[in-house]
Scaffold this active site. Structure first.
Site, PDB file in Angstrom:
ATOM      1  CB  ILE A   1     -26.459 -11.054 -53.939  1.00 45.41           C
ATOM      2  CG1 ILE A   1     -26.471  -9.577 -53.524  1.00 45.41           C
ATOM      3  CG2 ILE A   1     -25.449 -11.291 -55.056  1.00 45.41           C
ATOM      4  CD1 ILE A   1     -25.193  -9.094 -52.857  1.00 45.41           C
TER       5      ILE A   1
ATOM      6  CG  PHE B   1     -24.748 -15.711 -52.147  1.00 45.07           C
ATOM      7  CD1 PHE B   1     -24.273 -14.569 -52.754  1.00 45.07           C
ATOM      8  CD2 PHE B   1     -25.051 -16.810 -52.937  1.00 45.07           C
ATOM      9  CE1 PHE B   1     -24.106 -14.508 -54.129  1.00 45.07           C
ATOM     10  CE2 PHE B   1     -24.896 -16.760 -54.307  1.00 45.07           C
ATOM     11  CZ  PHE B   1     -24.420 -15.609 -54.912  1.00 45.07           C
TER      12      PHE B   1
ATOM     13  CB  ALA C   1     -22.799 -13.645 -44.613  1.00 45.83           C
TER      14      ALA C   1
ATOM     15  CE1 TYR D   1     -20.903  -8.420 -44.166  1.00 44.85           C
ATOM     16  CE2 TYR D   1     -20.083  -6.288 -44.893  1.00 44.85           C
ATOM     17  CZ  TYR D   1     -20.603  -7.529 -45.179  1.00 44.85           C
ATOM     18  OH  TYR D   1     -20.816  -7.889 -46.492  1.00 44.85           O
TER      19      TYR D   1
ATOM     20  CG  HIS E   1     -28.628  -1.628 -48.459  1.00 49.52           C
ATOM     21  ND1 HIS E   1     -29.030  -2.910 -48.212  1.00 49.52           N
ATOM     22  CD2 HIS E   1     -27.313  -1.575 -48.137  1.00 49.52           C
ATOM     23  CE1 HIS E   1     -27.999  -3.607 -47.767  1.00 49.52           C
ATOM     24  NE2 HIS E   1     -26.952  -2.819 -47.710  1.00 49.52           N
TER      25      HIS E   1
HETATM   26  N1  UDP Z   1     -26.795   6.529 -46.591  1.00 48.90           N
HETATM   27  C1  UDP Z   1     -27.430   7.675 -46.120  1.00 48.90           C
HETATM   28  N2  UDP Z   1     -28.654   7.550 -45.503  1.00 48.90           N
HETATM   29  C2  UDP Z   1     -29.262   6.343 -45.333  1.00 48.90           C
HETATM   30  C3  UDP Z   1     -28.629   5.171 -45.823  1.00 48.90           C
HETATM   31  C4  UDP Z   1     -27.386   5.315 -46.453  1.00 48.90           C
HETATM   32  O1  UDP Z   1     -26.922   8.791 -46.228  1.00 48.90           O
HETATM   33  O2  UDP Z   1     -30.359   6.301 -44.755  1.00 48.90           O
HETATM   34  C5  UDP Z   1     -25.486   6.657 -47.243  1.00 48.90           C
HETATM   35  C6  UDP Z   1     -24.382   5.910 -46.509  1.00 48.90           C
HETATM   36  O3  UDP Z   1     -23.781   6.744 -45.553  1.00 48.90           O
HETATM   37  C7  UDP Z   1     -23.425   5.545 -47.650  1.00 48.90           C
HETATM   38  C8  UDP Z   1     -24.343   5.397 -48.852  1.00 48.90           C
HETATM   39  O4  UDP Z   1     -25.568   6.041 -48.516  1.00 48.90           O
HETATM   40  O5  UDP Z   1     -22.542   6.614 -47.908  1.00 48.90           O
HETATM   41  C9  UDP Z   1     -24.629   3.952 -49.194  1.00 48.90           C
HETATM   42  O6  UDP Z   1     -25.042   3.291 -48.012  1.00 48.90           O
HETATM   43  P1  UDP Z   1     -25.651   1.829 -47.995  1.00 48.90           P
HETATM   44  O7  UDP Z   1     -26.055   1.539 -46.576  1.00 48.90           O
HETATM   45  O8  UDP Z   1     -26.696   1.726 -49.049  1.00 48.90           O
HETATM   46  O9  UDP Z   1     -24.442   0.902 -48.444  1.00 48.90           O
HETATM   47  P2  UDP Z   1     -22.951   0.728 -47.833  1.00 48.90           P
HETATM   48  O10 UDP Z   1     -22.107   1.752 -48.539  1.00 48.90           O
HETATM   49  O11 UDP Z   1     -23.017   0.899 -46.358  1.00 48.90           O
HETATM   50  O12 UDP Z   1     -22.604  -0.658 -48.246  1.00 48.90           O
END
Ligand code: UDP
Length: 330
Positions: free
Chosen positions: A13, A76, A78, A144, A192
């Site tokens: 970001i 940013f 962190a 976090y 992610h």
């Molecule tokens: N998620 C998932 N499998 C993965 C990674 C993420 O099912 O391997 C799901 C996670 O549980 C959440 C959504 O995808 O509901 C987005 O997760 P991410 O880690 O991208 O972002 P967060 O919501 O934690 O900021």
């Protein structure tokens, strides 16, 4: 020309926002310790090598001279992984809170009185009401989220007692890429959803879907996915607000529309033309069922609107970036 110091400008970001600030005509200095960011993002964002300083924020003495003549800071830098923060809480408090306290001390020494702060939807924990209004109760459920909530508290005190004007931006799910600068998401390890869906599509190794028994339309978690370009634009708007003498405020940055994990998976299949293999796994610690932003204050006070956050545009930009990075790595 206003002079802006960006911490964490080598990150995802931070680099895109730096690119936008330079385009806007601001002078930008970047501080990043490169522990999680990428050196190549500095050049891609357009920052001159002389304006990049590899430094930890805890080095108050070294940081202080860099703040001389600075009009505002965009902070940013962190650590950002919820799961890691539950395993290494002290690391998160020392880096995210300790680093910020040092930065604030250096700013005070140079009389810098404007700050834009990266916060997160994770400060709300399990929200009582969705979409989440900006004045909802703060109740983080991970170290976090707690580290960000602690900084928000410190900023409120510094505003009250020292006149530090600050805008806190609580991000929902940052995603997508900025094709005009070839900047995008490349965390290591990647946690992610969207990049992991691409990886599954390309390798054939199934992605784990964390839970399908949530109280949502298809049982998977709902998130508010915001394009990195729209998110970066919110920082520019926040800076304009502060430079114009605006008051301190916390805003949510999201679209107000949520998608389930399975809906995102389907969008990835449509954009890539590939099947995404998946397995249903246990719920992930610390995941709320539904996080969707009510960003009405950001829209009304800063005149911000998401312009590029349609799910297919997000996934399309992210996919082009992913393919280019894969080609570079070979
Ligand atoms: N998620 C998932 N499998 C993965 C990674 C993420 O099912 O391997 C799901 C996670 O549980 C959440 C959504 O995808 O509901 C987005 O997760 P991410 O880690 O991208 O972002 P967060 O919501 O934690 O900021």
């Amino acid at each position: 020309m206003p002079k802006i110091l960006v911490t964490g400008g080598a990150g995802y970001i931070g680099s895109v926002t730096t690119h936008y600030l330079l385009k806007r005509g601001f002078e930008v200095i970047v501080v990043d310790d490169l522990s999680r960011g990428h050196r190549e993002n500095i050049a891609l964002s357009g920052v001159a090598p002389a304006n990049f300083h590899q430094m930890r924020l805890q080095q108050t003495g070294a940081l202080t001279p860099l703040l001389s003549g600075v009009d505002a800071v965009v902070h940013f830098a962190a650590y950002i992984a919820v799961g890691e923060s539950t395993r290494e809480p002290a690391l998160y408090y020392s880096n995210n809170v300790g680093g910020t306290l040092s930065l604030l001390e250096a700013m005070a020494r140079q009389n810098v009185k404007r700050l834009v702060f990266s916060s997160t939807a994770a400060v709300y924990g399990d929200p009582v009401k969705v979409p989440i209004p900006e004045d909802a109760r703060i109740g983080p459920v991970s170290p976090y989220g707690d580290s960000k909530a602690m900084v928000e508290k410190v900023l409120a005190a510094l505003d009250r007692y020292r006149g530090l004007k600050n805008v806190t931006l609580r991000y929902f799910n940052a995603c997508g890429a900025e094709p005009e600068a070839n900047l995008g998401e490349a965390h290591d390890p990647e946690t992610h959803l969207i990049p992991l869906l691409f990886k599954a599509a390309v390798t054939g190794e199934p992605i784990m879907i964390f839970g399908n028994d949530y109280p949502t339309s298809d049982g998977t978690c709902v998130r508010d996915y915001i394009h990195i370009g729209d998110l970066a634009a919110a920082h520019v708007a926040a800076l304009d607000h502060l430079m114009g003498g605006g008051d301190s405020h916390a805003f949510n940055v999201g679209t107000g529309v949520g998608f389930t994990v399975m809906e995102v998976l389907k969008a990835v299949e449509k954009v890539t033309g590939k099947i995404v293999p998946y397995r249903i796994a246990d719920r992930r610690d610390g995941d709320a069922a539904e996080l969707v932003a009510d960003s009405s204050q950001l829209r009304s006070k800063l005149k911000w609107e998401p312009k590029r956050s349609g799910l297919e545009e997000i996934v399309g930009d992210a996919w082009r970036y992913f393919e280019e990075m894969s080609a570079v790595k070979g």
